[in-house]
Design an enzyme around this catalytic site. Structure first.
Site, short mmCIF file in Angstrom:
data_model
loop_
_atom_site.label_atom_id
_atom_site.label_comp_id
_atom_site.label_asym_id
_atom_site.label_seq_id
_atom_site.Cartn_x
_atom_site.Cartn_y
_atom_site.Cartn_z
N HIS A 1 0.82 -1.22 0.00
CA HIS A 1 0.00 0.00 0.00
C HIS A 1 0.85 1.26 0.00
O HIS A 1 1.45 1.62 1.01
CB HIS A 1 -0.93 -0.04 1.22
CG HIS A 1 -1.91 1.09 1.27
ND1 HIS A 1 -2.17 1.82 2.41
CD2 HIS A 1 -2.69 1.62 0.31
CE1 HIS A 1 -3.08 2.74 2.14
NE2 HIS A 1 -3.42 2.65 0.88
N GLU B 1 2.95 0.51 3.31
CA GLU B 1 2.49 -0.53 4.24
C GLU B 1 2.49 -1.87 3.51
O GLU B 1 1.96 -1.97 2.40
CB GLU B 1 1.06 -0.22 4.71
CG GLU B 1 0.95 1.04 5.57
CD GLU B 1 -0.49 1.41 5.93
OE1 GLU B 1 -0.70 2.00 6.99
OE2 GLU B 1 -1.42 1.12 5.14
N1 LIG Z 1 -5.61 7.74 -4.81
C1 LIG Z 1 -5.08 7.48 -3.63
O1 LIG Z 1 -4.82 8.38 -2.82
C2 LIG Z 1 -4.76 6.06 -3.23
C3 LIG Z 1 -3.79 5.84 -2.23
C4 LIG Z 1 -3.44 4.52 -1.91
C5 LIG Z 1 -4.08 3.47 -2.54
N2 LIG Z 1 -5.04 3.71 -3.51
C6 LIG Z 1 -5.66 2.54 -4.16
O2 LIG Z 1 -5.04 2.37 -5.42
C7 LIG Z 1 -5.98 1.82 -6.37
C8 LIG Z 1 -6.07 2.75 -7.56
O3 LIG Z 1 -6.44 4.04 -7.13
P1 LIG Z 1 -6.20 5.34 -8.03
O4 LIG Z 1 -6.46 6.51 -7.15
O5 LIG Z 1 -4.91 5.23 -8.74
O6 LIG Z 1 -7.40 5.20 -9.08
P2 LIG Z 1 -7.54 5.82 -10.55
O7 LIG Z 1 -8.99 5.87 -10.82
O8 LIG Z 1 -6.71 7.03 -10.69
O9 LIG Z 1 -6.88 4.69 -11.48
C9 LIG Z 1 -7.43 3.42 -11.68
C10 LIG Z 1 -6.99 2.95 -13.06
O10 LIG Z 1 -7.37 1.58 -13.22
C11 LIG Z 1 -7.86 1.38 -14.52
N3 LIG Z 1 -8.73 0.22 -14.49
C12 LIG Z 1 -9.95 0.09 -13.95
N4 LIG Z 1 -10.40 -1.16 -14.11
C13 LIG Z 1 -9.45 -1.85 -14.77
C14 LIG Z 1 -9.32 -3.17 -15.23
N5 LIG Z 1 -10.30 -4.04 -15.04
N6 LIG Z 1 -8.18 -3.53 -15.86
C15 LIG Z 1 -7.19 -2.64 -16.05
N7 LIG Z 1 -7.24 -1.36 -15.65
C16 LIG Z 1 -8.36 -0.96 -15.01
C17 LIG Z 1 -8.57 2.67 -14.87
O11 LIG Z 1 -8.61 2.85 -16.27
C18 LIG Z 1 -7.67 3.71 -14.20
O12 LIG Z 1 -6.68 4.18 -15.09
C19 LIG Z 1 -7.28 1.64 -5.58
O13 LIG Z 1 -7.33 0.32 -5.12
C20 LIG Z 1 -7.13 2.62 -4.43
O14 LIG Z 1 -7.87 2.22 -3.32
C21 LIG Z 1 -5.38 4.98 -3.87
#
Ligand SMILES: NC(=O)c1ccc[n+]([C@@H]2O[C@H](COP(=O)([O-])OP(=O)(O)OC[C@H]3O[C@@H](n4cnc5c(N)ncnc54)[C@H](O)[C@@H]3O)[C@@H](O)[C@H]2O)c1
Length: 383
Positions: A137, A149
């Site tokens: 994480h 993490e």
């Molecule tokens: N944004 C934050 O602050 C943060 C921090 C830590 C963890 N996370 C976690 O990280 C993950 C992503 O978050 P994010 O903020 O980068 O989201 P985001 O929406 O910016 O990006 C997600 C990406 O995944 C792609 N996607 C969706 N479904 C897909 C699939 N089936 N196959 C391939 N690609 C696919 C989308 O096109 C998009 O580009 C989540 O699990 C979130 O909980 C986010």
């Protein structure tokens, strides 16, 4: 070792940048139209800026980009030693993608999820060989925030955990090991920073700007809670709180706030929408009540709630005391580890402040961790 990142959004693109900067051959995959192109052009801009700031050379810039294969074909992840998934936060979709990944990589490939709120055990259950799944994480922005993490699920093997930790350590990150429980360490322990500040505001003790001033000037935090919520986005911050609250079977300690919910409903999301607790379209600086005594009371109330949460995380073996402290200083920039801070203030003092709050309000929200009670009874400190 080849590293693949599945999902090229905010987090995925950042993780790919880190892996490529650390010399790995990287495959960055996304299935959605335009996502991979956006990730590539954003990353190019970021790397150019790093060249301008002389953080990397032009040659490093080029070789980082050469190492990354931006792709819309999932089959290109073949041959990876580590795959990190960072797609949409949806268990069904993650499980489907995980079983697709499993078909394309060798048996010894580690498959990790960057999920913030889903259990690693539930994601791992989608695989035939689930002992190679682990939570990794990162915090946003991934290339800048030092903390990562590492979360073993009940299925995770010792060797998967050790390998995953050593890879991320080799990228210069600060790793901590967290139990597979809601919010892991940071998103659990930090809840009162927002929740108690909102509660203090709701009771009319002080306004947003005064609470923020107190936490910055008297508490030593880099940002006040309302400033930080506006920065994170009230939609995202509210959703994390609600998810943690639900996942803890509605433990009152994590109860979300109507004030924040209304902000979200009104579209007052914070900086990104131009308005949140503060209005970013005006130059007016909000008035602050610089009453030191009031400010200190606010800081104490929020701080004892944070310390209680950190102590309870230790009590429930979510992580070691060192990792709990590191998480808050390296993941959310707290000025001090909460347990080091607790020793400085005195455990007896903290317990009595919590007991006063619990007696006054009669709410379970303020119940002191049994660990604090035991420590006072046996005259112990954390360190
Ligand atoms: N944004 C934050 O602050 C943060 C921090 C830590 C963890 N996370 C976690 O990280 C993950 C992503 O978050 P994010 O903020 O980068 O989201 P985001 O929406 O910016 O990006 C997600 C990406 O995944 C792609 N996607 C969706 N479904 C897909 C699939 N089936 N196959 C391939 N690609 C696919 C989308 O096109 C998009 O580009 C989540 O699990 C979130 O909980 C986010």
């Amino acid at each position: 070792m080849k590293v693949s990142v599945v999902g090229a959004g905010t987090m995925g693109a950042g993780i790919a940048q880190i892996a490529a900067t650390n010399g790995h051959e990287v495959c960055l995959y996304d299935s959605f139209d335009g996502a991979i192109e956006t990730a590539e052009s954003k990353l190019k801009k970021i790397l150019n800026r790093l060249v301008e700031k002389e953080r990397i050379t032009q040659q490093e810039n080029e070789s980082i980009l050469e190492r990354i294969n931006f792709t819309k074909e999932i089959k290109n992840i073949t041959g990876s030693g580590l795959v990190i998934e960072a797609i949409i936060e949806d268990l069904d979709i993650k499980q489907k993608v995980f079983s697709e990944i499993e078909k394309l990589v060798d048996e010894d490939c580690i498959i990790a999820s960057n999920t913030s709120s889903l259990s690693i055990a539930s994601i791992a259950s989608a695989l035939k060989k689930s002992d190679r799944v682990v939570g990794i994480h990162f915090f946003n922005p991934a290339p800048l925030m030092p903390l990562v993490e590492i979360i073993p699920a009940v299925q995770t093997s010792e060797s998967t955990l050790t390998k995953a930790k050593s890879i991320i350590d080799s990228w210069g990150k600060v790793t901590v090991i967290a139990k597979d429980t809601p919010g892991f360490i940071v998103n659990r322990v930090a809840r009162p920073f927002y929740g108690e500040a909102l509660r203090v505001y709701e009771e009319g003790v002080a306004d947003f700007a005064t609470i923020d001033w107190a936490m910055r000037e008297l508490g030593g935090f880099r940002m006040g809670p309302f400033q930080l919520m506006d920065y994170i986005g009230n939609d995202i911050n509210y959703t994390v709180t609600e998810t943690v609250f639900t996942a803890f079977y509605y433990d009152q300690r994590y109860k979300p706030s109507f004030t924040q919910k209304r902000m979200m409903e009104a579209g007052y999301l914070g900086r990104k929408s131009g308005r949140g607790y503060y209005n970013y379209s005006t130059e007016n600086t909000p008035k602050i009540n610089e009453d030191k005594e009031l400010g200190q009371q606010i800081v104490n109330r929020i701080l004892v709630m944070l310390i209680n949460e950190a102590a309870d995380a230790l009590f429930l073996n979510i992580a070691t005391k060192e990792d709990i402290d590191l998480s808050m200083t390296k993941g959310v920039n707290y000025p001090k580890g909460l347990l080091v801070w607790a020793d400085e203030i005195g455990i007896k003092n903290i317990l009595s402040q919590l007991e006063d709050l619990q007696n006054e309000y009669g709410e379970d929200r303020y119940r002191p961790s049994p660990l604090l009670k035991r420590m006072v009874a046996t005259n112990k400190t954390f360190y």
